[in-house]
Write a protein that holds these residues in place. Structure first.
Motif, PDB file in Angstrom:
ATOM      1  N   MET A   1       0.845  -1.185   0.000  1.00  0.00           N
ATOM      2  CA  MET A   1       0.000   0.000   0.000  1.00  0.00           C
ATOM      3  C   MET A   1       0.882   1.237   0.000  1.00  0.00           C
ATOM      4  SD  MET A   1      -2.998   0.866   2.698  1.00  0.00           S
ATOM      5  CE  MET A   1      -1.867   1.250   4.013  1.00  0.00           C
ATOM      6  N   ASP A   2       1.159   1.766  -1.142  1.00  0.00           N
ATOM      7  CA  ASP A   2       2.105   2.858  -1.247  1.00  0.00           C
ATOM      8  C   ASP A   2       1.496   4.180  -1.627  1.00  0.00           C
ATOM      9  OD1 ASP A   2       1.430   2.385  -3.841  1.00  0.00           O
ATOM     10  OD2 ASP A   2       3.434   1.857  -4.512  1.00  0.00           O
ATOM     11  N   GLY A   3       0.211   4.199  -1.898  1.00  0.00           N
ATOM     12  CA  GLY A   3      -0.417   5.462  -2.242  1.00  0.00           C
ATOM     13  C   GLY A   3      -0.057   5.970  -3.615  1.00  0.00           C
ATOM     14  N   SER A   4       0.379   5.065  -4.482  1.00  0.00           N
ATOM     15  CA  SER A   4       0.853   5.513  -5.792  1.00  0.00           C
ATOM     16  C   SER A   4      -0.229   6.179  -6.608  1.00  0.00           C
ATOM     17  CB  SER A   4       1.438   4.329  -6.567  1.00  0.00           C
ATOM     18  OG  SER A   4       0.477   3.301  -6.706  1.00  0.00           O
ATOM     19  N   GLY A   5      -1.483   5.776  -6.396  1.00  0.00           N
ATOM     20  CA  GLY A   5      -2.552   6.391  -7.163  1.00  0.00           C
ATOM     21  C   GLY A   5      -2.777   7.847  -6.802  1.00  0.00           C
ATOM     22  N   LEU A   6      -2.349   8.254  -5.598  1.00  0.00           N
ATOM     23  CA  LEU A   6      -2.534   9.637  -5.158  1.00  0.00           C
ATOM     24  C   LEU A   6      -1.231  10.419  -5.130  1.00  0.00           C
ATOM     25  CD1 LEU A   6      -4.888   8.898  -2.165  1.00  0.00           C
ATOM     26  CD2 LEU A   6      -5.551   9.975  -4.301  1.00  0.00           C
ATOM     27  N   ASP A   7      -0.110   9.753  -5.458  1.00  0.00           N
ATOM     28  CA  ASP A   7       1.198  10.369  -5.304  1.00  0.00           C
ATOM     29  C   ASP A   7       1.526  11.231  -6.508  1.00  0.00           C
ATOM     30  OD1 ASP A   7       3.682  11.074  -4.597  1.00  0.00           O
ATOM     31  OD2 ASP A   7       4.516   9.045  -4.520  1.00  0.00           O
ATOM     32  N   LEU A   8       1.531  12.558  -6.304  1.00  0.00           N
ATOM     33  CA  LEU A   8       1.869  13.486  -7.372  1.00  0.00           C
ATOM     34  C   LEU A   8       3.345  13.853  -7.354  1.00  0.00           C
ATOM     35  CD1 LEU A   8      -1.181  15.913  -7.145  1.00  0.00           C
ATOM     36  CD2 LEU A   8      -0.847  14.035  -8.748  1.00  0.00           C
ATOM     37  N   THR A   9       4.082  13.383  -6.357  1.00  0.00           N
ATOM     38  CA  THR A   9       5.483  13.776  -6.221  1.00  0.00           C
ATOM     39  C   THR A   9       6.289  13.424  -7.458  1.00  0.00           C
ATOM     40  OG1 THR A   9       5.400  13.523  -3.820  1.00  0.00           O
ATOM     41  CG2 THR A   9       7.571  13.492  -4.845  1.00  0.00           C
ATOM     42  N   ASN A  10       6.171  12.186  -7.925  1.00  0.00           N
ATOM     43  CA  ASN A  10       6.956  11.765  -9.086  1.00  0.00           C
ATOM     44  C   ASN A  10       6.567  12.532 -10.338  1.00  0.00           C
ATOM     45  OD1 ASN A  10       8.461   9.932  -7.643  1.00  0.00           O
ATOM     46  ND2 ASN A  10       7.096   8.220  -8.073  1.00  0.00           N
ATOM     47  N   LYS A  11       5.279  12.842 -10.477  1.00  0.00           N
ATOM     48  CA  LYS A  11       4.842  13.599 -11.654  1.00  0.00           C
ATOM     49  C   LYS A  11       5.409  15.016 -11.636  1.00  0.00           C
ATOM     50  CE  LYS A  11       0.533  11.008 -12.208  1.00  0.00           C
ATOM     51  NZ  LYS A  11      -0.957  11.084 -12.197  1.00  0.00           N
ATOM     52  N   ILE A  12       5.385  15.632 -10.449  1.00  0.00           N
ATOM     53  CA  ILE A  12       5.932  16.988 -10.325  1.00  0.00           C
ATOM     54  C   ILE A  12       7.425  16.976 -10.583  1.00  0.00           C
ATOM     55  CG2 ILE A  12       6.361  18.875  -8.707  1.00  0.00           C
ATOM     56  CD1 ILE A  12       3.686  18.141  -7.376  1.00  0.00           C
ATOM     57  N   ARG A  13       8.118  15.995  -9.983  1.00  0.00           N
ATOM     58  CA  ARG A  13       9.563  15.907 -10.182  1.00  0.00           C
ATOM     59  C   ARG A  13       9.913  15.656 -11.643  1.00  0.00           C
ATOM     60  NH1 ARG A  13      11.313  12.474  -4.729  1.00  0.00           N
ATOM     61  NH2 ARG A  13      11.336  14.292  -3.346  1.00  0.00           N
ATOM     62  N   SER A  14       9.103  14.869 -12.307  1.00  0.00           N
ATOM     63  CA  SER A  14       9.360  14.594 -13.710  1.00  0.00           C
ATOM     64  C   SER A  14       9.246  15.856 -14.553  1.00  0.00           C
ATOM     65  CB  SER A  14       8.380  13.526 -14.217  1.00  0.00           C
ATOM     66  OG  SER A  14       8.664  13.189 -15.547  1.00  0.00           O
ATOM     67  N   LYS A  15       8.259  16.685 -14.255  1.00  0.00           N
ATOM     68  CA  LYS A  15       8.092  17.934 -15.015  1.00  0.00           C
ATOM     69  C   LYS A  15       9.214  18.922 -14.714  1.00  0.00           C
ATOM     70  CE  LYS A  15       3.133  17.514 -15.665  1.00  0.00           C
ATOM     71  NZ  LYS A  15       1.802  18.110 -15.548  1.00  0.00           N
ATOM     72  N   VAL A  16       9.611  18.977 -13.428  1.00  0.00           N
ATOM     73  CA  VAL A  16      10.740  19.838 -13.064  1.00  0.00           C
ATOM     74  C   VAL A  16      11.996  19.362 -13.779  1.00  0.00           C
ATOM     75  CG1 VAL A  16      12.264  20.525 -11.167  1.00  0.00           C
ATOM     76  CG2 VAL A  16       9.785  20.502 -10.835  1.00  0.00           C
ATOM     77  N   LEU A  17      12.199  18.048 -13.799  1.00  0.00           N
ATOM     78  CA  LEU A  17      13.379  17.484 -14.447  1.00  0.00           C
ATOM     79  C   LEU A  17      13.381  17.749 -15.945  1.00  0.00           C
ATOM     80  CD1 LEU A  17      15.957  15.828 -14.244  1.00  0.00           C
ATOM     81  CD2 LEU A  17      14.561  13.752 -14.407  1.00  0.00           C
ATOM     82  N   ALA A  18      12.207  17.675 -16.568  1.00  0.00           N
ATOM     83  CA  ALA A  18      12.126  17.951 -18.006  1.00  0.00           C
ATOM     84  C   ALA A  18      12.570  19.376 -18.303  1.00  0.00           C
ATOM     85  CB  ALA A  18      10.693  17.724 -18.492  1.00  0.00           C
ATOM     86  N   SER A  19      12.058  20.329 -17.529  1.00  0.00           N
ATOM     87  CA  SER A  19      12.433  21.733 -17.741  1.00  0.00           C
ATOM     88  C   SER A  19      13.901  21.965 -17.424  1.00  0.00           C
ATOM     89  CB  SER A  19      11.570  22.647 -16.861  1.00  0.00           C
ATOM     90  OG  SER A  19      10.200  22.452 -17.129  1.00  0.00           O
ATOM     91  N   LEU A  20      14.367  21.399 -16.312  1.00  0.00           N
ATOM     92  CA  LEU A  20      15.748  21.603 -15.890  1.00  0.00           C
ATOM     93  C   LEU A  20      16.730  20.999 -16.880  1.00  0.00           C
ATOM     94  CD1 LEU A  20      17.763  22.503 -13.671  1.00  0.00           C
ATOM     95  CD2 LEU A  20      17.526  20.200 -12.695  1.00  0.00           C
ATOM     96  N   SER A  21      16.488  19.753 -17.291  1.00  0.00           N
ATOM     97  CA  SER A  21      17.430  19.088 -18.205  1.00  0.00           C
ATOM     98  C   SER A  21      17.482  19.796 -19.548  1.00  0.00           C
ATOM     99  CB  SER A  21      17.051  17.616 -18.389  1.00  0.00           C
ATOM    100  OG  SER A  21      15.731  17.494 -18.886  1.00  0.00           O
ATOM    101  N   PHE A  22      16.346  20.331 -20.024  1.00  0.00           N
ATOM    102  CA  PHE A  22      16.355  21.067 -21.287  1.00  0.00           C
ATOM    103  C   PHE A  22      17.138  22.376 -21.137  1.00  0.00           C
ATOM    104  CE2 PHE A  22      14.536  24.095 -24.337  1.00  0.00           C
ATOM    105  CZ  PHE A  22      14.732  23.392 -25.522  1.00  0.00           C
ATOM    106  N   ALA A  23      16.926  23.082 -20.010  1.00  0.00           N
ATOM    107  CA  ALA A  23      17.660  24.327 -19.772  1.00  0.00           C
ATOM    108  C   ALA A  23      19.156  24.064 -19.645  1.00  0.00           C
ATOM    109  CB  ALA A  23      17.133  25.009 -18.513  1.00  0.00           C
ATOM    110  N   LEU A  24      19.524  22.981 -18.937  1.00  0.00           N
ATOM    111  CA  LEU A  24      20.939  22.650 -18.780  1.00  0.00           C
ATOM    112  C   LEU A  24      21.559  22.175 -20.089  1.00  0.00           C
ATOM    113  CD1 LEU A  24      20.923  20.888 -15.293  1.00  0.00           C
ATOM    114  CD2 LEU A  24      21.802  23.160 -15.855  1.00  0.00           C
TER     115      LEU A  24
END
Length: 343
Positions: free
Chosen positions: A1-24
């Motif tokens: 029971m990990d709460g993956s269905g409600l976990d937005l952390t990975n989605k937010i981090r993925s979007k931050v990473l997309a923007s950051l990696s493109f800028a870098l």
């Protein structure tokens, strides 16, 4: 029971990473060209181009799929840290490469979480601090006191804020997940929690329980007493079974993972639960309200769907109801006549 269905952390981090990696990616290519043209620093420019290729890989293969490897991301940030540390050592302080260090606590805590981010932030802090101390003390590029004081206090402030913000965010996230997975009345887990942890219990026996004559309790004594009965029964379950394995899945219906794949052990646990509930009673208007449960026992076979297991357990629960209640049934209706049911 990990709460993956409600976990937005990975989605937010993925979007931050997309923007950051493109800028870098753009920054690394730009700085590589600058270092070739103005500094003739070909080795450092080659490292920057390698980092640019790494940034493209992170952006294309990980971020666009809303998925990434934490280990790969950890190495990616360490590579960036190495470029900043090596550049600060190799080039004059007037180029202000060390200013990039101030972004590290924020970036690291946004993308890695507190444990790995602390390591990266500490590495950058110590490395840049030692290089600045060396250059300011022995090379005398600037006065040591104002530069070191400003670096130490500014970095420490950013690091502290980033660290405690992540602690607060993680705590709030855990509280939200716990709230979403808890039944507000009985404080047991709810159906969402049961669904998310279902595949972790292959081979185990599931006990589906329903309070006997619960509707008449509500009708006779009122819903407040009915709620009290539900809470009492739930507490009884939690004294016998780890509360993480107890679920209220609707109304007066509960299910319990018994943590065993052995039928004899599952029946023993089930009967202990049934008898313990039968010993409970609630007082109302100087009357004692007896409480009993009926149950259906079913094993979670490999590849079995949640609906299939619940249907099997529910059929056996219905069989227990039809044979007098306050029973545990572990076989289907056609076989019940051959059972010895213990009251």
């Amino acid at each position: 029971m990990d709460g993956s269905g409600l976990d937005l952390t990975n989605k937010i981090r993925s979007k931050v990473l997309a923007s950051l990696s493109f800028a870098l990616l753009i920054a690394a290519i730009s700085f590589a060209i600058f270092n070739i043209v103005y500094h003739q620093a070909y080795a450092f420019a080659a490292l920057e181009l390698i980092f640019a290729a790494f940034s493209f890989d992170v952006f294309w293969n990980n971020s666009r799929k809303n998925n990434y490897s934490v280990n790969k991301l950890y190495f990616y940030l360490l590579f960036l840290a190495f470029l900043i540390v090596f550049g600060t050592y190799s080039f004059p302080l007037i180029d202000a490469l060390f200013v990039w260090a101030f972004s590290f606590p924020i970036i690291s805590y946004l993308l890695l979480g507190k444990r790995l981010a602390f390591r990266v932030s500490l590495f950058v802090f110590i490395s840049i601090g030692l290089i600045l101390f060396y250059k300011l003390t022995f090379l005398r590029e600037f006065d040591i006191e104002p530069v070191m004081i400003n670096f130490l206090f500014c970095y420490t402030c950013i690091w502290t804020v980033s660290h405690y913000y992540e602690l607060s965010r993680a705590s709030a996230h855990d509280s939200l997940i716990k709230l979403a997975h808890s039944d507000s009345l009985t404080k047991t887990n709810n159906r969402l929690a049961f669904s998310e942890g279902f595949n972790d219990h292959q081979g185990e026996y599931l006990l589906l329980l329903d309070l006997d004559h619960f509707k008449s309790i509500n009708d006779t004594y009122g819903h407040d007493i009915g709620d009290l009965v539900l809470v009492s029964v739930a507490n009884c379950f939690k004294t016998l079974i780890d509360e993480s394995q107890v679920f209220r899945i609707g109304g007066e219906e509960f299910c319990i993972w018994l943590g065993t794949s052995d039928l004899e052990g599952a029946l023993e646990h089930s009967e202990k639960i049934r008898r313990s509930v039968a010993q409970q009673s609630i007082e109302c208007d100087e009357q004692k309200i007896s409480i009993t449960v009926s149950g259906g026992l079913a094993q979670h076979q490999p590849q079995m769907l949640q609906s299939e297991l619940l249907k099997m357990a529910d059929n056996r629960l219905y069989c227990a109801k039809s044979h007098g209640r306050n029973l545990i049934v572990h076989k289907d209706e056609m076989e019940v006549s051959n059972l010895v049911l213990v009251n």
